[in-house]
Write a protein that holds these residues in place. Structure first.
Motif, PDB file in Angstrom:
ATOM      1  N   UNK A   1       0.885  -1.163  -0.110  1.00 50.74           N
ATOM      2  CA  UNK A   1      -0.078  -0.034  -0.021  1.00 50.74           C
ATOM      3  C   UNK A   1       0.882   1.122   0.021  1.00 50.74           C
ATOM      4  N   UNK A   2       0.240   2.241  -0.480  1.00 54.21           N
ATOM      5  CA  UNK A   2       1.111   3.558  -0.656  1.00 54.21           C
ATOM      6  C   UNK A   2       0.644   4.158   0.608  1.00 54.21           C
ATOM      7  N   UNK A   3       1.503   5.097   1.134  1.00 52.99           N
ATOM      8  CA  UNK A   3       1.100   6.016   2.386  1.00 52.99           C
ATOM      9  C   UNK A   3      -0.074   6.844   2.029  1.00 52.99           C
ATOM     10  N   UNK A   4      -0.120   7.500   0.792  1.00 53.34           N
ATOM     11  CA  UNK A   4      -1.150   8.182   0.554  1.00 53.34           C
ATOM     12  C   UNK A   4      -2.477   7.399   0.591  1.00 53.34           C
ATOM     13  N   UNK A   5      -2.460   6.318  -0.045  1.00 53.50           N
ATOM     14  CA  UNK A   5      -3.712   5.472  -0.181  1.00 53.50           C
ATOM     15  C   UNK A   5      -4.065   5.006   1.339  1.00 53.50           C
ATOM     16  N   UNK A   6      -3.031   4.892   2.258  1.00 56.43           N
ATOM     17  CA  UNK A   6      -3.254   4.372   3.501  1.00 56.43           C
ATOM     18  C   UNK A   6      -4.014   5.565   4.457  1.00 56.43           C
ATOM     19  N   UNK A   7      -3.642   6.614   3.957  1.00 60.61           N
ATOM     20  CA  UNK A   7      -4.267   7.968   4.787  1.00 60.61           C
ATOM     21  C   UNK A   7      -5.700   8.184   4.225  1.00 60.61           C
ATOM     22  N   UNK A   8      -5.788   7.964   2.718  1.00 63.56           N
ATOM     23  CA  UNK A   8      -7.253   8.052   2.371  1.00 63.56           C
ATOM     24  C   UNK A   8      -8.099   7.182   3.120  1.00 63.56           C
ATOM     25  N   UNK A   9      -7.632   6.013   2.829  1.00 66.97           N
ATOM     26  CA  UNK A   9      -8.462   4.836   3.615  1.00 66.97           C
ATOM     27  C   UNK A   9      -8.943   5.232   5.108  1.00 66.97           C
ATOM     28  N   UNK A  10      -7.812   5.739   5.895  1.00 66.80           N
ATOM     29  CA  UNK A  10      -8.299   5.887   7.137  1.00 66.80           C
ATOM     30  C   UNK A  10      -8.982   6.880   7.452  1.00 66.80           C
ATOM     31  N   UNK A  11      -9.296   8.097   6.446  1.00 64.89           N
ATOM     32  CA  UNK A  11     -10.063   9.179   6.269  1.00 64.89           C
ATOM     33  C   UNK A  11     -11.437   8.683   6.045  1.00 64.89           C
ATOM     34  N   UNK A  12     -11.536   7.776   5.307  1.00 66.99           N
ATOM     35  CA  UNK A  12     -12.945   7.181   4.852  1.00 66.99           C
ATOM     36  C   UNK A  12     -13.436   6.341   5.949  1.00 66.99           C
ATOM     37  N   UNK A  13     -12.694   5.798   6.722  1.00 69.24           N
ATOM     38  CA  UNK A  13     -13.089   4.903   7.809  1.00 69.24           C
ATOM     39  C   UNK A  13     -13.437   5.741   8.970  1.00 69.24           C
TER      40      UNK A  13
END
Length: 493
Positions: A481-493
């Motif tokens: 996973x990319x850090x940017x994708x991980x941060x985006x997933x965290x925001x959606x959660x």
């Protein structure tokens, strides 16, 4: 009155005729800077001719802050009719210009020297230009590139667009040429350049003139001239390859533990991609603070501090040495057709740097690539995708060399190896440097060759990996996973 009227009428007709003739003679357009339209450096390079060889003479007077007297001779062929010839040149004063043995007029515009031959030069004709000029080290340390002032002399760092700050040229890697250098320096100083030595003449007033010549064509950005209180250390590489290092004389013994590693590094690289493609190799260790190392052809430029600092692990220093060595294949022998193809240079050099660290220091390539994958989206946002990098920041040309063209581009090669397999990838690497040796090549050339060797169309794969704003999923590693994708997933959660 009649006679007078006839005379007046004749005079009026003559004046009208003269006016008409004058109106049909075009006024010469003012000199303007040109370029070949490189997307990142639109004013770099010049249309209308192909340079075959440079013969450049420098006279170094002993002070690295004063202009050098110089003569640049260019042997080219016109590829279209030329009433004017544009050369890239700045940071010097031009005394005279000759074209095909005749004095020529000249002017400047932007960073171009614009030459007007006595007669037009037609398509296919030889174009032999001689420019007598000075070459000015920048008054500000490190400004713009070009001459680098060392503690005891000068060296060159011309990447990406600074060769024309040293000598008149067609300053774009698309126009490679052979080089001859003639460097005159005072007694006690040594001059070394790209290529092999072909002569040394003692001067009546003391000092000497050294002459070197390249055996393979070279891009202007890879030119190297070193003048200093240096020692040249000779040894043999694989199959008798002459290896020469240029080091500050006072550091000769201290640097030897590093210098003696080069032959084994050459052997390792030859096992990866095939025989070394040039006539010689070695390190130029400059006592200067540049903030970078540089793959100048056959004589890579290194900061002295890389080898004298005590906080750098040995494996790291050796891997940086291999990075510049790998460039002799990727970037020097096979040069980019445009600066947007830079990822092919830096991605490959970073790839072999990382592979060497894996082989010799147990630094797993997969770990490095996983870390790169985590940052890849951020790098693409900051610098553009690998094969479509953003232009350098105004006044900061070196900012072109962002993380996306290093580990971000090595990541593309890792994904490709995952996609086509290790054996096909290694065949591709060997074919690439063999098919395009001594030439230039493009991203399109690389993707076509990869498809040929893989036996299937990889255009979709390369479109995503080289031009996508987001990093595609890594083949074989669906959990990355990319850090940017991980941060985006965290925001959606």
């Amino acid at each position: 009155m009649l006679l007078t009227s006839r005379r007046l009428r004749a005079a009026l007709l003559a004046a009208a005729s003269a006016t008409l003739v004058a109106a049909t003679v075009p006024t010469p357009a003012p000199p303007v800077a040109l370029g070949i339209g490189d997307p990142l450096f639109p004013h770099l390079g010049n249309p209308g001719y192909d340079v075959r060889a440079y013969d450049i003479s420098f006279t170094y007077g002993g002070s690295n802050s004063k202009p050098l007297d110089a003569v640049t001779k260019i042997d080219a062929v016109a590829t279209e009719q030329l009433d004017r010839v544009n050369l890239d040149f700045s940071h010097g004063t031009v005394a005279s210009v000759e074209v095909n043995g005749e004095r020529a007029a000249f002017a400047t515009a932007g960073e171009d020297l614009i030459v007007t031959p006595a007669e037009p030069v037609y398509d296919g004709w030889p174009l032999r230009i001689t420019v007598r000029h000075t070459s000015h080290p920048s008054p500000k340390e490190g400004a713009d590139g070009g001459w680098v002032r060392t503690r005891d002399g000068l060296a060159m760092a011309n990447q990406a667009d600074a060769a024309h700050r040293v000598f008149p040229c067609n300053d774009h890697p698309a126009d490679k040429a052979f080089f001859t250098f003639r460097v005159t320096a005072p007694k006690g100083m040594t001059a070394v350049t790209n290529g092999l030595p072909v002569g040394r003449a003692e001067r009546a007033a003391g000092g000497a003139t050294w002459t070197y010549r390249t055996s393979h064509p070279m891009a202007t950005e890879l030119a190297q001239v070193s003048v200093g209180r240096s020692t040249v250390v000779h040894r043999s590489g694989p199959k008798g390859l002459p290896v020469r290092d240029v080091v500050p004389t006072a550091d000769r013994a201290r640097l030897e533990p590093w210098l003696k590693k080069t032959p084994a590094q050459l052997e390792w690289m030859e096992r990866q991609v095939g025989r070394y493609p040039l006539e010689t190799y070695g390190l130029l260790v400059a006592d200067a603070d540049t903030g970078f190392e540089l793959e100048t052809q056959t004589l890579s430029l290194f900061e002295r501090s890389l080898f004298t600092r005590t906080d750098l692990p040995a494996w790291y220093v050796e891997s940086i040495m291999v990075h510049e060595l790998a460039h002799q294949w990727f970037g020097d022998s096979v040069s980019p057709r445009s600066w947007s193809d830079l990822w092919l240079n830096e991605g490959h050099a970073t790839w072999y740097e990382a592979r060497y660290a894996e082989d010799h220091a147990k630094r797993p390539l997969e770990d490095r690539m996983r870390r790169a994958y985590a940052q890849s989206d951020t790098w693409r946002t900051q610098g553009g995708p690998p094969a479509a990098p953003r232009s350098p920041a105004p006044g900061k040309k070196i900012s072109l060399f962002r993380p996306v063209v290093y580990d971000g581009s090595a990541l593309v090669l890792y994904a490709l190896r995952q996609e086509i397999g290790k054996d096909a990838f290694e065949r591709l690497e060997r074919r690439w440097v063999s098919d395009h040796r001594d030439s230039t090549a493009t991203t399109g050339d690389f993707t076509r060759l990869a498809s040929e060797i893989a036996g299937r169309d990889l255009s979709g794969f390369f479109k995503e990996w080289l031009y996508g704003k987001k990093t595609p999923a890594m083949p074989g590693h669906p959990d990355w996973r990319s850090e940017a994708a991980g941060k985006a997933a965290g925001k959606r959660a």
